[in-house]
Design a protein around this motif. Structure first.
Motif, PDB file in Angstrom:
ATOM      1  N   THR A 128       0.793  -1.062  -0.001  1.00 26.07           N
ATOM      2  CA  THR A 128      -0.064  -0.007  -0.155  1.00 26.07           C
ATOM      3  C   THR A 128       1.052   1.291   0.069  1.00 26.07           C
ATOM      4  O   THR A 128       0.748   2.280  -0.787  1.00 26.07           O
ATOM      5  N   CYS A 241     -13.908  -0.230  15.255  1.00 25.56           N
ATOM      6  CA  CYS A 241     -13.225  -1.215  14.445  1.00 25.56           C
ATOM      7  C   CYS A 241     -13.815  -2.361  13.986  1.00 25.56           C
ATOM      8  O   CYS A 241     -13.499  -2.965  12.934  1.00 25.56           O
ATOM      9  N   LEU A 244     -15.645  -1.209  11.051  1.00 27.06           N
ATOM     10  CA  LEU A 244     -14.759  -0.974   9.622  1.00 27.06           C
ATOM     11  C   LEU A 244     -14.120  -2.193   9.200  1.00 27.06           C
ATOM     12  O   LEU A 244     -13.224  -2.132   8.238  1.00 27.06           O
ATOM     13  N   LEU A 246     -11.700  -4.306  10.790  1.00 29.36           N
ATOM     14  CA  LEU A 246     -10.554  -4.300  11.279  1.00 29.36           C
ATOM     15  C   LEU A 246     -10.213  -5.659  11.992  1.00 29.36           C
ATOM     16  O   LEU A 246     -11.211  -6.072  12.565  1.00 29.36           O
ATOM     17  N   GLY A 278      -5.585  -0.670   9.395  1.00 32.76           N
ATOM     18  CA  GLY A 278      -6.233  -0.041   8.102  1.00 32.76           C
ATOM     19  C   GLY A 278      -5.351  -0.064   6.919  1.00 32.76           C
ATOM     20  O   GLY A 278      -6.041  -0.325   5.738  1.00 32.76           O
ATOM     21  N   LEU A 281      -5.648  -3.022   4.491  1.00 36.59           N
ATOM     22  CA  LEU A 281      -7.028  -3.279   3.795  1.00 36.59           C
ATOM     23  C   LEU A 281      -7.001  -2.056   2.696  1.00 36.59           C
ATOM     24  O   LEU A 281      -7.739  -2.187   1.834  1.00 36.59           O
ATOM     25  N   GLY A 284      -7.197   3.710   1.020  1.00 29.84           N
ATOM     26  CA  GLY A 284      -8.655   4.578   1.397  1.00 29.84           C
ATOM     27  C   GLY A 284      -9.217   4.034   2.632  1.00 29.84           C
ATOM     28  O   GLY A 284      -9.560   4.932   3.321  1.00 29.84           O
ATOM     29  N   HIS A 285      -8.981   2.725   3.098  1.00 32.94           N
ATOM     30  CA  HIS A 285      -9.603   2.400   4.014  1.00 32.94           C
ATOM     31  C   HIS A 285      -8.710   2.744   5.567  1.00 32.94           C
ATOM     32  O   HIS A 285      -9.349   3.141   6.642  1.00 32.94           O
ATOM     33  N   ALA A 286      -7.390   3.018   5.345  1.00 32.40           N
ATOM     34  CA  ALA A 286      -6.604   3.574   6.504  1.00 32.40           C
ATOM     35  C   ALA A 286      -7.032   4.839   6.812  1.00 32.40           C
ATOM     36  O   ALA A 286      -7.283   5.616   7.917  1.00 32.40           O
ATOM     37  N   LEU A 288      -9.903   6.411   6.223  1.00 34.62           N
ATOM     38  CA  LEU A 288     -11.171   6.165   6.798  1.00 34.62           C
ATOM     39  C   LEU A 288     -11.308   5.655   8.105  1.00 34.62           C
ATOM     40  O   LEU A 288     -12.025   6.548   8.983  1.00 34.62           O
ATOM     41  N   VAL A 289     -10.449   5.004   8.611  1.00 37.84           N
ATOM     42  CA  VAL A 289     -10.115   4.486   9.983  1.00 37.84           C
ATOM     43  C   VAL A 289      -9.634   5.623  10.704  1.00 37.84           C
ATOM     44  O   VAL A 289     -10.163   5.830  11.842  1.00 37.84           O
TER      45      VAL A 289
END
Length: 394
Positions: A128, A241, A244, A246, A278, A281, A284-286, A288-289
């Motif tokens: 990532t 979490c 989301l 996680l 995050g 995943l 973008g997910h990080a 969002l977290v």
């Protein structure tokens, strides 16, 4: 009639040197000073050796003061103090046993899963971050490998999360000693305070009793406020979490709840492991977290902390930071956790004893200053010469 002339003094008498005798330090004074220095050094050495026991004693006092209002309410219902303390302790142990029963199995399962999947998580983070560096043209030969750094940070976060179980076991062992000492403190502290207050002059006894009472309220209030804040942050973080997606949400929630006990820096520490997981995943997910957990911390900072913490601690931010640095330097994490309640108790002594004394010695009789203090006990009068509790210590 002839004038009588005064006898003339010799001319050299005006130039006679004046001899000033300087006191010489006696041998006895030097010996006493040396003995005092040796005694102070010996006392500091002894305190250093028993520092862990003193910390447990301080934790027990803070715990007991936190339970005192509940014990007082049970006493108002005509329960004897030992019985009231026993009821409070049984309730506390029952809640603790319930939490352990509910959380032990999820903690073990999530810790095992986290340890097993750690290499794949680290590879996902590196992938990532490498895509980020490539998209932002940050992949030059001289640029640092951020992916490896974050992957190593995840390994560190994993070790911290996995030590939660062992840390809790150690806390439970010390908790038994804290409960015993706290029980004894609740039984005997009132008599001890009356004994100490009785040693003071009569005109200062009302103020001394008030100061002791407010110190106990501050320390106990800090414990209750910290417990509420930890539960709120831990539950909200765990729920977030889970929503989301996680991995290890229970471990992440417990970690966030534990770090919430550290003022100022704790909320930021609690966000780091969820953010790193995050990244596994996707970028973008990080993000969002990070956004969701920052919202959780903002809710806590603006609604929970002002209601349960600021009302009982009332320490300026600078005093909190300084006390955390001193406590952490002296005894690590446990010193940092105890620094704020101790500083809050010292603030009571400073505002209600030291400041009024300084104003009195200066001959000041400012009525505005007098009105800034209110007594805790009805028979005590506020004022610069007698002290009192400030309405707004900030």
């Amino acid at each position: 009639m002839p004038d009588t002339a005064a006898p003339e003094e010799p001319a050299g008498s005006a130039l006679r040197p004046v001899v000033v005798e300087r006191p010489v330090l006696a041998v006895r004074t030097l010996v006493v000073a040396a003995l005092i220095v040796i005694a102070i050094l010996g006392l500091l050495t002894v305190l250093r050796q028993v520092l862990d026991l003193l910390l447990i004693l301080l934790v027990a006092i803070v715990f007991a003061e936190g339970m005192r209002p509940i014990v007082g309410r049970l006493e108002d219902r005509r329960l004897p103090r030992p019985a009231a303390i026993a009821v409070v302790y049984l309730g506390f142990i029952a809640v603790l046993a319930l939490l352990i029963t509910l959380l032990v199995q999820p903690i073990v399962d999530e810790a095992t899963s986290l340890a097993r999947h750690l290499p794949s998580y680290q590879a996902s983070i590196q992938s990532t971050v490498a895509s980020w560096q490539h998209a932002l043209n940050l992949g030059g030969s001289g640029s640092p490998n951020i992916g490896n750094t974050l992957a190593g940070s995840l390994d560190t976060a994993k070790n911290v999360l996995l030590t939660i179980g062992g840390y809790i076991v150690g806390v439970i062992v010390n908790l038994i000693l804290v409960l015993v000492i706290g029980f004894l403190w609740l039984i005997t502290s009132d008599r001890l305070k009356r004994f100490v207050v009785d040693l003071l002059p009569l005109r200062h006894q009302a103020l001394a009793g008030d100061v002791f009472g407010e110190m106990g309220q501050r320390m106990g209030g800090f414990l209750r406020a910290t417990a509420i804040n930890m539960v709120v942050v831990g539950v909200l973080t765990g729920v977030a979490c889970t929503a989301l997606g996680l991995p290890s949400p229970v471990l992440l929630g417990i970690f966030a709840g534990l770090t919430a006990a550290i003022p100022l820096v704790g909320p930021f520490l609690g966000i780091v492991p969820p953010f790193l997981l995050g990244l596994t995943l996707g970028a973008g997910h990080a993000v969002l977290v990070l956004v969701v957990l920052l919202i959780v911390q903002l809710i806590d900072a603006n609604f929970v902390v002002p209601q349960v913490m600021n009302r009982v601690v009332s320490l300026p931010a600078l005093a909190v930071v300084v006390s955390l640095l001193i406590g952490g330097a002296l005894q690590g994490l446990i010193g940092a956790l105890l620094a704020v309640p101790v500083a809050s108790a010292l603030q009571v002594v400073f505002l209600r004893v030291v400041v009024p004394y300084i104003h009195t010695t200066q001959g000041r009789n400012d009525q505005a200053y007098a009105r800034a203090y209110t007594p805790l006990s009805a028979e005590h009068r506020a004022g610069p010469t007698e002290g009192g509790r400030r309405l707004n210590p900030r």
